[in-house]
Design a protein around this motif. Structure first.
Motif, PDB file in Angstrom:
ATOM      1  N   ASN A 168      76.232  62.762  20.003  1.00 34.68           N
ATOM      2  CA  ASN A 168      76.078  63.545  21.229  1.00 34.68           C
ATOM      3  C   ASN A 168      76.924  64.822  21.196  1.00 34.68           C
ATOM      4  OD1 ASN A 168      75.800  60.456  22.117  1.00 34.68           O
ATOM      5  ND2 ASN A 168      74.498  61.687  23.436  1.00 34.68           N
ATOM      6  N   TRP A 169      76.460  65.815  21.950  1.00 32.72           N
ATOM      7  CA  TRP A 169      77.224  67.027  22.209  1.00 32.72           C
ATOM      8  C   TRP A 169      77.268  67.253  23.724  1.00 32.72           C
ATOM      9  CZ3 TRP A 169      79.270  70.902  18.678  1.00 32.72           C
ATOM     10  CH2 TRP A 169      79.825  72.013  19.335  1.00 32.72           C
ATOM     11  N   THR A 170      76.106  67.471  24.321  1.00 31.01           N
ATOM     12  CA  THR A 170      76.080  67.765  25.748  1.00 31.01           C
ATOM     13  C   THR A 170      76.387  66.508  26.570  1.00 31.01           C
ATOM     14  OG1 THR A 170      73.731  67.265  26.059  1.00 31.01           O
ATOM     15  CG2 THR A 170      74.297  69.514  25.353  1.00 31.01           C
ATOM     16  N   TYR A 200      82.434  59.963  21.036  1.00 28.66           N
ATOM     17  CA  TYR A 200      81.906  61.229  21.556  1.00 28.66           C
ATOM     18  C   TYR A 200      82.893  62.355  21.249  1.00 28.66           C
ATOM     19  CZ  TYR A 200      80.313  64.629  25.051  1.00 28.66           C
ATOM     20  OH  TYR A 200      79.872  65.766  25.684  1.00 28.66           O
ATOM     21  N   PRO A 201      82.476  63.385  20.445  1.00 33.10           N
ATOM     22  CA  PRO A 201      83.452  64.306  19.865  1.00 33.10           C
ATOM     23  C   PRO A 201      83.600  65.676  20.509  1.00 33.10           C
ATOM     24  CG  PRO A 201      81.387  64.550  18.706  1.00 33.10           C
ATOM     25  CD  PRO A 201      81.148  63.564  19.835  1.00 33.10           C
ATOM     26  N   VAL A 202      83.071  65.858  21.709  1.00 38.47           N
ATOM     27  CA  VAL A 202      83.026  67.213  22.274  1.00 38.47           C
ATOM     28  C   VAL A 202      83.753  67.248  23.619  1.00 38.47           C
ATOM     29  CG1 VAL A 202      81.498  69.115  22.952  1.00 38.47           C
ATOM     30  CG2 VAL A 202      80.825  67.551  21.112  1.00 38.47           C
ATOM     31  N   GLN A 203      84.357  68.393  23.925  1.00 36.13           N
ATOM     32  CA  GLN A 203      85.001  68.567  25.221  1.00 36.13           C
ATOM     33  C   GLN A 203      83.997  68.265  26.326  1.00 36.13           C
ATOM     34  OE1 GLN A 203      83.561  71.176  23.734  1.00 36.13           O
ATOM     35  NE2 GLN A 203      82.444  71.976  25.470  1.00 36.13           N
ATOM     36  N   TYR A 204      84.498  67.692  27.430  1.00 36.36           N
ATOM     37  CA  TYR A 204      83.561  67.326  28.495  1.00 36.36           C
ATOM     38  C   TYR A 204      84.266  67.429  29.844  1.00 36.36           C
ATOM     39  CZ  TYR A 204      85.240  62.576  29.687  1.00 36.36           C
ATOM     40  OH  TYR A 204      85.956  61.503  30.147  1.00 36.36           O
ATOM     41  N   TYR A 227      78.092  69.086  32.555  1.00 37.36           N
ATOM     42  CA  TYR A 227      79.423  69.487  32.070  1.00 37.36           C
ATOM     43  C   TYR A 227      79.896  70.792  32.709  1.00 37.36           C
ATOM     44  CZ  TYR A 227      82.709  71.957  29.059  1.00 37.36           C
ATOM     45  OH  TYR A 227      83.747  72.720  28.606  1.00 37.36           O
ATOM     46  N   PRO A 228      79.123  71.894  32.640  1.00 41.84           N
ATOM     47  CA  PRO A 228      79.593  73.121  33.284  1.00 41.84           C
ATOM     48  C   PRO A 228      79.758  72.979  34.799  1.00 41.84           C
ATOM     49  CG  PRO A 228      77.904  73.624  31.669  1.00 41.84           C
ATOM     50  CD  PRO A 228      77.895  72.140  31.861  1.00 41.84           C
ATOM     51  N   ARG A 229      78.824  72.291  35.458  1.00 41.02           N
ATOM     52  CA  ARG A 229      78.903  72.190  36.911  1.00 41.02           C
ATOM     53  C   ARG A 229      80.134  71.397  37.360  1.00 41.02           C
ATOM     54  NH1 ARG A 229      75.191  74.045  40.306  1.00 41.02           N
ATOM     55  NH2 ARG A 229      73.258  74.909  39.456  1.00 41.02           N
ATOM     56  N   THR A 230      80.403  70.274  36.692  1.00 42.97           N
ATOM     57  CA  THR A 230      81.558  69.475  37.094  1.00 42.97           C
ATOM     58  C   THR A 230      82.858  70.172  36.707  1.00 42.97           C
ATOM     59  OG1 THR A 230      80.239  67.478  36.781  1.00 42.97           O
ATOM     60  CG2 THR A 230      82.605  67.191  36.995  1.00 42.97           C
ATOM     61  N   THR A 231      82.898  70.763  35.502  1.00 44.35           N
ATOM     62  CA  THR A 231      84.094  71.504  35.084  1.00 44.35           C
ATOM     63  C   THR A 231      84.375  72.657  36.031  1.00 44.35           C
ATOM     64  OG1 THR A 231      83.756  70.921  32.756  1.00 44.35           O
ATOM     65  CG2 THR A 231      85.134  72.838  33.208  1.00 44.35           C
ATOM     66  N   ASN A 232      83.332  73.373  36.420  1.00 43.89           N
ATOM     67  CA  ASN A 232      83.532  74.504  37.330  1.00 43.89           C
ATOM     68  C   ASN A 232      83.904  74.047  38.739  1.00 43.89           C
ATOM     69  OD1 ASN A 232      83.092  76.382  35.335  1.00 43.89           O
ATOM     70  ND2 ASN A 232      80.932  76.693  35.840  1.00 43.89           N
ATOM     71  N   SER A 286      83.741  80.597  30.218  1.00 43.08           N
ATOM     72  CA  SER A 286      82.384  80.293  29.772  1.00 43.08           C
ATOM     73  C   SER A 286      82.210  78.841  29.343  1.00 43.08           C
ATOM     74  CB  SER A 286      81.998  81.208  28.597  1.00 43.08           C
ATOM     75  OG  SER A 286      80.783  80.784  28.019  1.00 43.08           O
ATOM     76  N   THR A 287      81.274  78.187  30.009  1.00 44.08           N
ATOM     77  CA  THR A 287      80.821  76.865  29.575  1.00 44.08           C
ATOM     78  C   THR A 287      79.351  76.945  29.152  1.00 44.08           C
ATOM     79  OG1 THR A 287      80.484  76.361  31.922  1.00 44.08           O
ATOM     80  CG2 THR A 287      82.472  75.474  30.886  1.00 44.08           C
TER      81      THR A 287
END
Length: 432
Positions: free
Chosen positions: A103-105, A125-129, A174-179, A229-230
């Motif tokens: 996975n990525w997204t 899972y290897p990606v920032q989230y 990911y972008p919506r929750t991070t933001n 930027s996400t």
């Protein structure tokens, strides 16, 4: 029956037992690799598939694990989020893999999550989230927001004097929750609503002219402005190209990216982007012998002197080595045994430190800010003095700030509320 016959029968039984054990020892440890090799995310994920193949090849050359070889099982979910769930089920039910790396997204991870929980699989899972999740079946080796997003905003505010904020992301969880976390955090720091601009675009978005123009206009109000930027996947290529086309330089409006690394920059002319930033936990340019060894192995594996490494590759490196150590510690690939054995496992990272698996299934990581150079690499301009433990639940969201995750017995809870003293009973109570 004679003593001699008893002895012969006993020896035959022993030989049969040894034979069965030998056969069992020869059964491979099957490693599922669940990464998009086609579609919009292939630009980022193909390298992660190859990283896993390299790591498995190296481990097999060293004798495997517990005397067993590792066998990769590669599938292509093709940047199709529901297909990730189907491929994960295929890996666990049909291929009988012992573990999945993939996975990525976040939308693809959330597609896979109920499958690995239902079938009691293991996912690294290897990606920032975005955080706001903790599963007994998932090990999060990428950064949580407190290991990337929050430190990046602090750097922009404290070191560069940023006062206006563009939160630009791809339109998914990911972008919506991070933001949402960053917007709350910024407002807690006294930033006004008028000084925050939020924009989302679809996966694969290619026409950035109007959006970049809006960013320029937003940044012309006399206050230092930055873009957080996400934006994910191949949409980054035309986004950065348009920044260059419209003359948006890092000195005017710096961009700090959470999903752009060396792999993504290898596809574009980076000259106009010099000075823009990225926040990760690893950069290829890190001056460390372990990193140089990893780069050399990668270049040799790819047969390409220009091959680049990046942060999610290091996360797979860490996660794979943690899994190997947990198997050795447990003496088995049994899923439940691995869950218990892996907590507390510590392995070297590629920046000269140690990564440790915490009880919340997140790992300790350094945080680095890198500045884009004209050769497509990053120069590290800031880093934390020590590693940071990842938080599953944000301290800046009302539904999360009282939650902790601890998968050790006897608690075994992903969202224990320290105020009520109760486990929430769901892995995602605060997610979108």
């Amino acid at each position: 029956m004679s003593i001699k016959k008893h002895v012969k029968m006993g020896l035959s039984a022993l030989a049969l037992s040894v034979s069965f054990h030998a056969m069992a020892a020869e059964d491979p440890i099957k490693v599922g690799i669940l990464h998009s090799l086609s579609g919009t995310m292939a630009i980022s994920e193909t390298a992660l598939k190859d990283t896993m193949l390299m790591l498995i090849e190296k481990q097999n050359a060293e004798g495997g694990v517990l005397g067993r070889k590792l066998e990769p099982v590669v599938v292509d979910p093709a940047s199709n989020w529901p297909l990730f769930a189907e491929r994960a089920r295929e890996l666990l039910e049909k291929e009988k893999v012992d573990v999945i790396f993939g996975n990525w997204t976040s939308v693809s991870r959330k597609s896979v999550l109920p499958v690995v929980e239902e079938l009691n699989g293991l996912l690294f899972y290897p990606v920032q989230y975005e955080g706001e999740e903790s599963s007994e079946n998932v090990f999060y080796t990428g950064a949580a927001p407190n290991q990337q997003a929050i430190p990046a905003v602090d750097y922009l505010k404290n070191e560069l004097g940023v006062e206006r904020w563009v939160l630009a992301g791809t339109d998914y969880v990911y972008p919506r929750t991070t933001n949402r976390i960053l917007e709350t955090y910024l407002k807690d720091q006294g930033v006004a609503d008028a000084d925050i601009m939020i924009n989302y675009t679809p996966f694969g978005h290619s026409d950035w002219q109007a959006i970049v123009s809006d960013i320029k206009s937003f940044g012309s109000a006399g206050k230092k402005t930055a873009v957080v930027s996400t934006i994910n996947g191949d949409a980054n290529v035309p986004f950065y190209r348009e920044l260059g086309n419209q003359g948006v330089s890092a000195s005017d409006i710096p961009v700090v990216a959470f999903s752009v690394g060396e792999q993504e920059l290898s596809g574009i002319d980076t000259a106009p982007l010099v000075g823009h930033l990225a926040a990760w936990n690893y950069f290829m340019s890190v001056d460390n012998e372990a990193n140089y060894d990893f780069i050399d192995a990668w270049v040799e594996f790819k047969g390409d002197e220009k091959a680049v490494t990046n942060d999610p590759m290091e996360a797979h490196y860490i996660g794979f080595n943690m899994y190997v150590e947990a198997v050795k510690k447990a003496g088995t690939t049994d899923v439940d045994a691995i869950k218990d054995a892996i907590i507390g496992v510590a392995v070297p990272n590629l920046t000269g430190g140690i990564a440790t698996m915490m009880p919340n299934h997140h790992i300790t990581k350094p945080v680095l800010i890198g500045e884009i150079q004209d050769n497509g690499q990053f120069s590290v301009v800031w880093e934390t003095p020590s590693t940071v433990a990842g938080d599953a639940w944000s301290d800046f969201l009302p539904g999360s700030k009282d939650l902790i995750s601890d998968w050790r017995a006897p608690l075994r809870c992903g969202n224990f509320n320290v105020v009520t003293g109760k486990c929430g009973g769901s892995a995602e109570v605060a997610s979108n």
